[in-house]
Write an enzyme that holds these catalytic residues in place. Sequence first.
Site, PDB file in Angstrom:
ATOM      1  N   CYS A 136      22.476 -34.467  15.698  1.00  0.00           N
ATOM      2  CA  CYS A 136      22.672 -33.030  15.807  1.00  0.00           C
ATOM      3  C   CYS A 136      21.503 -32.543  16.631  1.00  0.00           C
ATOM      4  O   CYS A 136      21.300 -33.032  17.733  1.00  0.00           O
ATOM      5  CB  CYS A 136      22.756 -32.370  14.447  1.00  0.00           C
ATOM      6  SG  CYS A 136      21.458 -32.838  13.315  1.00  0.00           S
ATOM      7  N   ASP A 179      19.327 -33.327   9.236  1.00  0.00           N
ATOM      8  CA  ASP A 179      20.148 -32.606   8.264  1.00  0.00           C
ATOM      9  C   ASP A 179      21.618 -33.006   8.372  1.00  0.00           C
ATOM     10  O   ASP A 179      22.112 -33.781   7.578  1.00  0.00           O
ATOM     11  CB  ASP A 179      20.030 -31.097   8.480  1.00  0.00           C
ATOM     12  CG  ASP A 179      18.648 -30.590   8.119  1.00  0.00           C
ATOM     13  OD1 ASP A 179      18.080 -31.134   7.161  1.00  0.00           O
ATOM     14  OD2 ASP A 179      18.148 -29.685   8.786  1.00  0.00           O
ATOM     15  N   ARG A 180      22.258 -32.467   9.383  1.00  0.00           N
ATOM     16  CA  ARG A 180      23.685 -32.748   9.525  1.00  0.00           C
ATOM     17  C   ARG A 180      23.941 -34.217   9.800  1.00  0.00           C
ATOM     18  O   ARG A 180      24.924 -34.776   9.348  1.00  0.00           O
ATOM     19  CB  ARG A 180      24.251 -31.887  10.646  1.00  0.00           C
ATOM     20  CG  ARG A 180      24.418 -30.458  10.221  1.00  0.00           C
ATOM     21  CD  ARG A 180      24.761 -29.591  11.391  1.00  0.00           C
ATOM     22  NE  ARG A 180      23.592 -29.303  12.191  1.00  0.00           N
ATOM     23  CZ  ARG A 180      23.446 -28.191  12.925  1.00  0.00           C
ATOM     24  NH1 ARG A 180      24.420 -27.316  12.942  1.00  0.00           N
ATOM     25  NH2 ARG A 180      22.359 -27.983  13.628  1.00  0.00           N
TER      26      ARG A 180
END
Lengths: 573, 627
Positions: free
Chosen positions: B320, B325-326
């Site tokens: 990302c 995170d993603r």
Amino acid sequence: MELSEHIKTANVENVTLMRPFHPPLKGTLCVTSHHLLFSDRKEDGSRQLLVLLRNIDAIEKSVENLFGYPSYTSKAGPRALGSSGTVTIKCKDLLVLQLEIPGMEECLNIAGSIETLSSLESVTEMYPFFYRPSHRSLQGPWGLSSAEQYYKQRERLWDRWRISNVNSDYSECPSYPRAVIVPREVDDEMLFRSARFRHGGRFPVLSYCHHRNQMVIMRSSQPLTGANRKRCKEDELLLQAVIDGSELGYIIDLRSAQQAQQARMTGGGFESKSCYNHWKRLHRHHERGKVLQESLIRLVEACGDSLHSVDRWLSKLENSKWLSHVHSALSTAGLIAECVERDGHSVLVHGSEGTDSTLLVTSLAQLILDPTSRTVYGFLCLLEREWIQAGHPFQQRCAHSAHSHARLKHECPSFLLLLDCVWQIWRQFPLALEFSEALLLRLTREVYASDYGTFLSNSEQERCALGVKENTHCLFQSLLKPEIEEQYLNPLYECTDLAIWPSVHPQSLQLWTGLFLRWTDHTQNMEEARDEIWNIMKEHRERIGQDKNNHTSSIHCETFTPFENLMDELTIL
Amino acid sequence: MEHIRTPKVENVRMIDRLNPRRFTLGTLYLSSTHTIFVDNLEARKETWVLHSLVSNVERLPTNPSGSPLIIRCKNFHVYRLLIPQEKDCLDVLASLTRLSRPERYGELFCFSFNPNLDKELREKAWSFIDLKAEYSRMGIPRNLWHLTAANHEYRLCDTYSSELYVPKSASPAVIVGSAKFRSRGRLPVLSYFHRDTSASICRSSQPLSGFSARSSDDEQMLQAIMKSNPVSEFMYVVDTRPKLNAMANRAAGKGYENEDHYTNIKLQFIVADLVSPSMSEFLWGLENSGWLKHVKAVLESGVFIAKAVAEDGVSVLVHCSDGWDRTAQACSVASVLLDPYYRTIKGLMVLIEKDWVSFGHKFSHRYAHLDGDPKEVSPVMDQFLECVWQLRQQFPCAFEFNERFLIQLHTHIYSCHYGNFIGNCQKERKDLKIQDRTHSLWPHLWENRAEYTNPLYRTDHSQTQGVLKPLTTAYCFKFWKGMYSRVEKSMASHQSPADCLNAVREESQQLEEELSSHQERLSQLKKKTLGERKNTNRASEQVCRPIPNKGELGSPLDYFTDLRSETHPPSFTLPLVRLAPPTCGDPDDLSTCSDFESGVADLSSHSSSAGDDAKEPDSDEGVNANA
């Protein structure tokens, strides 16, 4: 006119069937007077589908090559061999089937026949009157319970209550059964007067007597006070006799106060405080009839479309309002149960006609309060007494389900709502009910289309006139056959004597996926989980069984050994 | 300690969450790590609330009975207290506000938590999860992938762990070059290797491509990853950002891979939005919050990757912006779908350690362990745990752990009770000497695994095997009631089938043992008929199934609490007395209402019907009720 005359084309070959969970299948389609039969003509007969025509809610047809495109048809021959039609069949159990039928004439014929045959209104032409399974005779007992039996089994009723046969010819109240339970001190003459004063003659009768404190739940229809506040002395006395000595009773009116007020304009009304001064009236609004049916239609529509985004799904689900109907039914039932169990007061429940919501909440209240109604037998008895005999007009209410395009007349899914509420209770108390979700699902199917006569007609009177009991089989009797009952048992059942108070917090109520999403893919994993639970419980039981056997044998051994010891001693000597 | 002004307050009322008129009287203590409430009843039940779990403390206006204080926790517990003196209340509020927002790592509870383990055991506990063993469990072929020493001492990337797996064909120069071309040096490295297809999941951060920049090293790196999967001819690059974001990033000299420069890649944008920080938002209405939508998006990206790896046999590179995170969400969801091992208790621990802890998910920032920038806070891990929960709903037999395990994990991510989730990357943890100063969560959970076992799990079950193919249709997503609308123990009246099954299992086992002991005895008895008689010692006690205690089956207060007031105990004061239109449900519903379990926002009965109740139809009765 014979039923078979409606059938224009009985057999079509090379039909493709598409249904959930199965790959498309080619085979022969056959329409009979009561069934739609599909078979792929294989020896093993495993790939067959039999649908009761009564189960079909709506049928949609689309025919390609209807007219026009002569160039294609001329190539294909005079009979337009290339043309075919698709028939979509939407069943009342929410199953959707698609049939691709070669030949447009056949397609239209089949669709036409199904349409006529599935919407027949004459009760005696329905399948239960023709259903004759080889292993069962019509002579067997019909039904499980009645007011008389209920009275006989409950000693606690005997000193203050009696069985009245005032309705033995259905003249007082056409929708009541012959026998009803009323206070002992009220004579039939008073009942007669009271019946005149109540909508449809449904005077207050006993529905449930609580085993802990002898408090009762009564049900009736609205009093016909009218705009000029008529009174009926006998009706007041009848209710007075119900609470007998205790200082208070509750009347739960299933309409809002405003609606109750309005009902006076059309001759109905409510019990006013001044005339029934020991009764306290509470209003709880319940939707009825059309509103409920539309709610169901919207819900099923929302469940049918798998392409929604999460937001759209949630708002559709919310807009259907189905779960808020579940909420209000459960909370009113809880209120009634609380009046009886906690406050120790008797309750009278009525809406306007007393044949829908009234039955819904009284039966739910019994499920909450009464441990015997949580067994398979008890639950079926409850349904029989509180719904079938109490005159819920099944014929009218369940004529169509959510898919139908027919104009709504009397359709209303009250019974489905009951089953949903029971499911909510089962989900919140997975150990408290003896039956499982499977029984509820079976009932949702049977109530709309059945081999059995149990849910036919609108009242005992009609059933009697049509000879339903003599000419059909009883669903409840067949469900209770041990080998069948076994399928519907809850493996985790643990009898409890306590009242089970369902939570009505919005977070606690769920969509009944087992019913409304039954034909979507994720059911299979749930099935497996259910099987797994069964296996664990079965293993467990077997082990207990083994252990017991083992015990007895080891005890045997112990009784034997002294003898053997003796013998040994003897030989040594 | 210097922050605690009033260590003890007496006569505090803890108000029942469901029925605001019910409360327990007790004493409130503040320690440097916990808020403790001890009730005055005989049982002296104690409620401990860790300061680091407190999300916010709110004081409501003082009323005659005292000053109400609401403590909301990060794990969605809510405690309502009523403190008699306003001054005490202010003191407690000030202390809690300060204590729940530590400023230095040293203040966190994990540094003072001491469960009396000796040094050796503590070290052993920290080595409970061994990532090297995990990579060899995946069956990485040694000729294709290897452990590189390039990140020794965190020279290449300070947010990765020091041990990275890269394609063997990538030379050290390529590795260094690729790291330079990636945001924060987070170069493409191996996250999961799928043995059946030899396709792999790799992760990285965005390339620093801008509008035209390119790096031949990075291109070679991707080529090497693709080549390490001998059969496939291309690889996917999955960008979990919305395409617009990715394009906007190009203006800042970052961006995404240009398909013209990288041969044989297919770029795929799968949107997995991050949620705005305020979690309480979704209590307003599930639909408005869009929470489920986000969960759905995360699951969908996982499904895409899993499908590419398992069905098409194509390797995937996920990134990302920063890749913590993603990317972590997408990789770990895909791993859960692909590998049955990650659906076991130990496996999920390993997965979290691998994809989240070692690859530098910023735990301390995201879960606000320290008082910091609120913009950094985001429930990223919550979404992953919820995805696993949603999968558990669809495949009840496929997971070894139960809901409780997930909730426990969720709590500990926020709690700072153990050292595992402290800090933002491995380097930071090393600098903090986490392993010497704190304890590890994993062995603790492992010891109690009996409590976290799903009774329906069987290693030989069909659901357990192979790749999971979940549905991502909207109606498959449910509201996780167990997590978000937790209720205190007093209301935990509902019967739990899982507990029951577990108990039955246990009982069965016991019976089995008993059976075998009987059989043994039988054979003994048969053998030596002369033997002296032994006492039957069959009486091994049986495990009791959790039969609810009396009165435990819920309480009926829900149905008309509103119609009653405390002063008139049994009679339902008619609604006329009240000004507000009454509702059938509990008034508390209003705050928590909006059901999400089935996805319905606010079904409580304050619809059209409610207002009607307030009006009495005949006037003669109105007087009566007022009297």
